[in-house]
Write a protein that holds these residues in place. Structure first.
Motif, PDB file in Angstrom:
ATOM      1  N   LYS A 180       0.852  -1.188   0.000  1.00 44.02           N
ATOM      2  CA  LYS A 180       0.000   0.000   0.000  1.00 44.02           C
ATOM      3  C   LYS A 180       0.887   1.237   0.000  1.00 44.02           C
ATOM      4  N   GLU A 181       0.599   2.167  -0.857  1.00 43.03           N
ATOM      5  CA  GLU A 181       1.407   3.370  -1.108  1.00 43.03           C
ATOM      6  C   GLU A 181       2.667   3.078  -1.918  1.00 43.03           C
ATOM      7  N   GLY A 182       2.912   1.816  -2.265  1.00 41.55           N
ATOM      8  CA  GLY A 182       4.097   1.461  -3.049  1.00 41.55           C
ATOM      9  C   GLY A 182       3.966   1.914  -4.490  1.00 41.55           C
ATOM     10  N   ARG A 183       5.099   1.938  -5.201  1.00 45.97           N
ATOM     11  CA  ARG A 183       5.085   2.367  -6.591  1.00 45.97           C
ATOM     12  C   ARG A 183       5.866   1.378  -7.461  1.00 45.97           C
ATOM     13  N   ALA A 184       5.445   1.304  -8.719  1.00 47.82           N
ATOM     14  CA  ALA A 184       6.023   0.321  -9.630  1.00 47.82           C
ATOM     15  C   ALA A 184       6.270   0.937 -10.996  1.00 47.82           C
ATOM     16  N   ALA A 185       7.283   0.401 -11.680  1.00 50.12           N
ATOM     17  CA  ALA A 185       7.557   0.751 -13.074  1.00 50.12           C
ATOM     18  C   ALA A 185       7.874  -0.553 -13.795  1.00 50.12           C
ATOM     19  N   VAL A 186       7.107  -0.843 -14.856  1.00 49.15           N
ATOM     20  CA  VAL A 186       7.192  -2.144 -15.506  1.00 49.15           C
ATOM     21  C   VAL A 186       7.233  -1.970 -17.023  1.00 49.15           C
ATOM     22  N   ILE A 187       8.180  -2.658 -17.672  1.00 49.43           N
ATOM     23  CA  ILE A 187       8.273  -2.632 -19.136  1.00 49.43           C
ATOM     24  C   ILE A 187       7.395  -3.752 -19.705  1.00 49.43           C
ATOM     25  N   LEU A 188       6.531  -3.387 -20.663  1.00 48.29           N
ATOM     26  CA  LEU A 188       5.654  -4.366 -21.294  1.00 48.29           C
ATOM     27  C   LEU A 188       5.587  -4.115 -22.794  1.00 48.29           C
ATOM     28  N   PRO A 189       5.364  -5.168 -23.590  1.00 46.64           N
ATOM     29  CA  PRO A 189       5.293  -5.002 -25.049  1.00 46.64           C
ATOM     30  C   PRO A 189       3.979  -4.357 -25.470  1.00 46.64           C
ATOM     31  N   ASP A 190       3.929  -3.896 -26.714  1.00 50.62           N
ATOM     32  CA  ASP A 190       2.720  -3.278 -27.252  1.00 50.62           C
ATOM     33  C   ASP A 190       1.501  -4.179 -27.111  1.00 50.62           C
ATOM     34  N   GLY A 191       1.712  -5.493 -27.219  1.00 51.06           N
ATOM     35  CA  GLY A 191       0.587  -6.428 -27.150  1.00 51.06           C
ATOM     36  C   GLY A 191      -0.222  -6.289 -25.881  1.00 51.06           C
ATOM     37  N   PHE A 192       0.427  -5.921 -24.775  1.00 55.05           N
ATOM     38  CA  PHE A 192      -0.313  -5.732 -23.532  1.00 55.05           C
ATOM     39  C   PHE A 192      -1.223  -4.512 -23.637  1.00 55.05           C
ATOM     40  N   ASN A 242      -3.306   2.971  -9.255  1.00 57.60           N
ATOM     41  CA  ASN A 242      -3.301   4.240  -9.992  1.00 57.60           C
ATOM     42  C   ASN A 242      -2.275   4.168 -11.118  1.00 57.60           C
ATOM     43  N   LEU A 243      -2.746   3.792 -12.321  1.00 55.71           N
ATOM     44  CA  LEU A 243      -1.874   3.788 -13.501  1.00 55.71           C
ATOM     45  C   LEU A 243      -1.807   5.226 -14.001  1.00 55.71           C
ATOM     46  N   HIS A 244      -0.808   5.959 -13.517  1.00 59.35           N
ATOM     47  CA  HIS A 244      -0.790   7.395 -13.790  1.00 59.35           C
ATOM     48  C   HIS A 244      -0.068   7.766 -15.078  1.00 59.35           C
ATOM     49  N   THR A 245       0.858   6.888 -15.554  1.00 54.31           N
ATOM     50  CA  THR A 245       1.650   7.253 -16.738  1.00 54.31           C
ATOM     51  C   THR A 245       2.036   6.023 -17.547  1.00 54.31           C
ATOM     52  N   VAL A 246       1.946   6.165 -18.866  1.00 58.31           N
ATOM     53  CA  VAL A 246       2.482   5.157 -19.780  1.00 58.31           C
ATOM     54  C   VAL A 246       3.447   5.865 -20.729  1.00 58.31           C
ATOM     55  N   VAL A 247       4.692   5.423 -20.753  1.00 60.66           N
ATOM     56  CA  VAL A 247       5.705   5.997 -21.643  1.00 60.66           C
ATOM     57  C   VAL A 247       5.926   5.027 -22.797  1.00 60.66           C
ATOM     58  N   ARG A 248       5.656   5.498 -24.016  1.00 59.92           N
ATOM     59  CA  ARG A 248       5.851   4.686 -25.212  1.00 59.92           C
ATOM     60  C   ARG A 248       7.307   4.831 -25.667  1.00 59.92           C
ATOM     61  N   MET A 249       8.007   3.724 -25.802  1.00 64.19           N
ATOM     62  CA  MET A 249       9.418   3.784 -26.216  1.00 64.19           C
ATOM     63  C   MET A 249       9.558   3.498 -27.707  1.00 64.19           C
ATOM     64  N   SER A 295      13.042  -6.620 -31.807  1.00 66.93           N
ATOM     65  CA  SER A 295      12.579  -5.334 -32.339  1.00 66.93           C
ATOM     66  C   SER A 295      11.160  -5.009 -31.893  1.00 66.93           C
ATOM     67  N   ILE A 296      10.563  -5.866 -31.062  1.00 68.41           N
ATOM     68  CA  ILE A 296       9.207  -5.618 -30.582  1.00 68.41           C
ATOM     69  C   ILE A 296       9.176  -4.317 -29.789  1.00 68.41           C
ATOM     70  N   ARG A 297       8.163  -3.498 -30.043  1.00 70.68           N
ATOM     71  CA  ARG A 297       8.037  -2.223 -29.339  1.00 70.68           C
ATOM     72  C   ARG A 297       7.675  -2.465 -27.876  1.00 70.68           C
ATOM     73  N   THR A 298       8.205  -1.601 -27.020  1.00 69.89           N
ATOM     74  CA  THR A 298       7.969  -1.742 -25.587  1.00 69.89           C
ATOM     75  C   THR A 298       7.508  -0.426 -24.977  1.00 69.89           C
ATOM     76  N   ASN A 299       6.954  -0.524 -23.788  1.00 70.74           N
ATOM     77  CA  ASN A 299       6.385   0.627 -23.086  1.00 70.74           C
ATOM     78  C   ASN A 299       6.687   0.492 -21.602  1.00 70.74           C
ATOM     79  N   ILE A 300       6.689   1.617 -20.900  1.00 68.60           N
ATOM     80  CA  ILE A 300       6.893   1.579 -19.453  1.00 68.60           C
ATOM     81  C   ILE A 300       5.600   2.027 -18.778  1.00 68.60           C
ATOM     82  N   LEU A 301       5.046   1.158 -17.930  1.00 63.22           N
ATOM     83  CA  LEU A 301       3.856   1.488 -17.167  1.00 63.22           C
ATOM     84  C   LEU A 301       4.288   1.900 -15.767  1.00 63.22           C
ATOM     85  N   PHE A 302       3.871   3.102 -15.344  1.00 61.85           N
ATOM     86  CA  PHE A 302       4.162   3.604 -14.008  1.00 61.85           C
ATOM     87  C   PHE A 302       2.847   3.637 -13.227  1.00 61.85           C
ATOM     88  N   PHE A 303       2.826   2.955 -12.096  1.00 62.25           N
ATOM     89  CA  PHE A 303       1.603   2.964 -11.283  1.00 62.25           C
ATOM     90  C   PHE A 303       1.958   2.858  -9.805  1.00 62.25           C
TER      91      PHE A 303
END
Length: 489
Positions: free
Chosen positions: A315-327, A347-354, A364-372
């Motif tokens: 609770k109150e913790g934070r995460a940053a996770v790399i996931l492929p476009d398919g997600f 709280n998924l507050h930000t998605v950074v598209r790489m 070469s698969i595209r990836t993204n960073i989910l911050f929540f």
């Protein structure tokens, strides 16, 4: 003394040994030798500071007992060295007796050698490699930390070492994620598919600046990280990486985080910070999928890791996770329910598209960073696209992504605003209602003008499979609505 020619010298020796084939074997061979050298230096310090310290490594098998060449003609070499390593050293270390009372710093020796191999077949060349590694004085803080940069350089070589590339996340990416998540001393930091320890290393570099001269802070630092790695080579690389970074008790387990039932996951200690690049593109067997509730099951490895992360984020913790476009675009049953749970409970507050090719040449698969974070349900999510730097068509081994390529994203992070480029959104905020209307398809602020990327055949097959599953799910959803409107069953 550690210097930039260290790896090259070893590589030149190993090229003459018929037992070592390719970068992955070369790195594995270097690292088990390196591990024993570093561990022996740590034991010397523990013996000095702890009068009652007892080594788990039997006498005669410590580095100082067999590896150090006093140039008196007594050092093992040739067939006698090979016989010792293959028939005494490895069998003993693979079968060390451990139990629940064995300290973590000793358990890691057994874990490190469980699946390690000696690939060298020439005992004279093995002696040369051992002598080169023995030149480094790991009892000296300055030299140990200088060597950290050299170690990082050959971890980076993994990116082009076939399938081993999956275990290395570019340092620019891990550093960017850490800068944004801002771990602080006292946080418990976890990575449940830690590979060679890139995220943990970036986090430790941030925590190191907060330690100062306090022995109490140093102990907190030593207990701050936790990792699990399924495969033997990256596990050994990660443990060695932690020892280099002065983690005396590297809590890095050799196992599969997905093999724990979700009811047990709920009872485990949660984490303040989770940083991950879960394996993706893999397919899990039924015996792994059944560890999760029916509605959250998926064949895609990365999806299942998202479940683990949600169960273990404090609770109150934070995460940053790399996931492929398919997600992002996937709306099949598993992905739909995982994203619904994520946004309704976190709280998924930000998605950074790489941009593409961040992980080239491995994939070469595209990836993204989910911050929540685990603070509240999602009300809105910002999307931000990191474009390919000017003058770049692709990232490569010789022109990798650098931290400076995230500068615009870092400037935007604390001063968020909608951004349009050529009529297409580069940055935009979407409400949870808008996301729900899209059936949790969050493929937003993508790359509109980029030339089509030619994917590796297996990557292409995976992308088609994900898109087909999404289309099938969308068709099923529409048919359900039509059937409901017509009053059918």
């Amino acid at each position: 003394m550690a210097n930039s020619s260290f790896v090259k010298r070893i590589q030149n020796v190993m090229r003459n040994d018929s037992g070592v084939n390719g970068d992955a074997q070369r790195i594995e061979q270097i690292v088990w030798i390196l591990f024993l050298k570093i561990y022996d230096a740590k034991e010397e310090m523990w013996e000095f500071h702890e009068e009652s310290y007892q080594s788990i490594i039997p006498e005669g098998l410590k580095w100082r007992d067999w590896a150090v060449d006093e140039k008196d003609g007594e050092a093992l070499t040739g067939d006698s060295l090979l016989d010792f390593v293959n028939n005494t050293l490895f069998p003993t270390l693979k079968n060390l007796e451990i139990d629940d009372t064995t300290p973590i710093r000793q358990v890691v020796v057994r874990y490190a050698f469980e699946d390690a191999n000696n690939y060298q077949k020439d005992g004279v060349l093995l002696r040369q490699v051992v002598n080169i590694i023995d030149e480094i004085d790991f009892t000296e803080y300055k030299e140990r930390h200088e060597f950290g940069n050299i170690y990082e350089s050959f971890l980076k070589d993994l990116q082009s070492a076939g399938n081993a590339g999956e275990f290395y996340t570019p340092r620019a990416v891990t550093d960017f994620m850490v800068k944004v998540v801002k771990p602080v001393l006292g946080d418990r930091i976890g990575d449940f598919a830690c590979g060679t320890g890139g995220f943990l290393t970036s986090a430790l570099n941030e925590l190191e600046r907060q330690v100062g001269n306090s022995l109490e802070n140093r102990e907190v630092y030593n207990q701050s990280i936790y990792g699990i790695e399924k495969k033997a080579l990256p596990h050994l690389l990660c443990v060695t990486n932690m020892l280099i970074h002065d983690i005396d008790d590297p809590n890095i387990l050799h196992g599969n985080a997905l093999e724990t039932d979700y009811k047990e996951l709920r009872k485990m200690d949660p984490f303040d910070v989770i940083l991950m690049n879960p394996p993706y593109g893999g397919s899990e067997k039924e015996s792994v999928k059944v560890n999760f509730p029916t509605e959250l099951r998926s064949s895609e490895t990365a999806d299942l890791f998202m479940n683990v992360i949600m169960y273990r984020l404090k609770k109150e913790g934070r995460a940053a996770v790399i996931l492929p476009d398919g997600f992002l675009f996937g709306t099949d049953n598993g992905k739909f329910n995982i994203k619904k749970k994520l946004m309704s409970e976190f709280n998924l507050h930000t998605v950074v598209r790489m941009p593409h090719s961040v992980f080239a040449p491995y994939t070469s698969i595209r990836t993204n960073i989910l911050f929540f974070d685990n603070t509240k349900p999602t009300k809105e999510t910002w999307f931000y696209r990191v474009d390919m730097p000017e003058g770049y068509k692709n990232f490569s081994k010789t022109r990798p992504m650098k931290l400076e390529h995230f500068n615009a994203a870092l400037n935007w992070w604390d001063n968020r605003e909608d951004i349009e480029v050529d009529g297409f959104p580069k940055s935009k905020r979407y409400s949870i209602e808008e996301i729900m209307e899209r059936s949790y398809n969050i493929d937003l602020c993508g790359f509109p003008h980029e030339e089509e990327v030619i994917l590796d055949p297996m990557d292409l097959i995976q992308e088609y499979q994900e898109k087909r599953a999404t289309l099938n799910a969308e068709i099923d959803h529409v048919l359900e609505q039509i059937t409901s409107m017509l009053g059918g069953n």
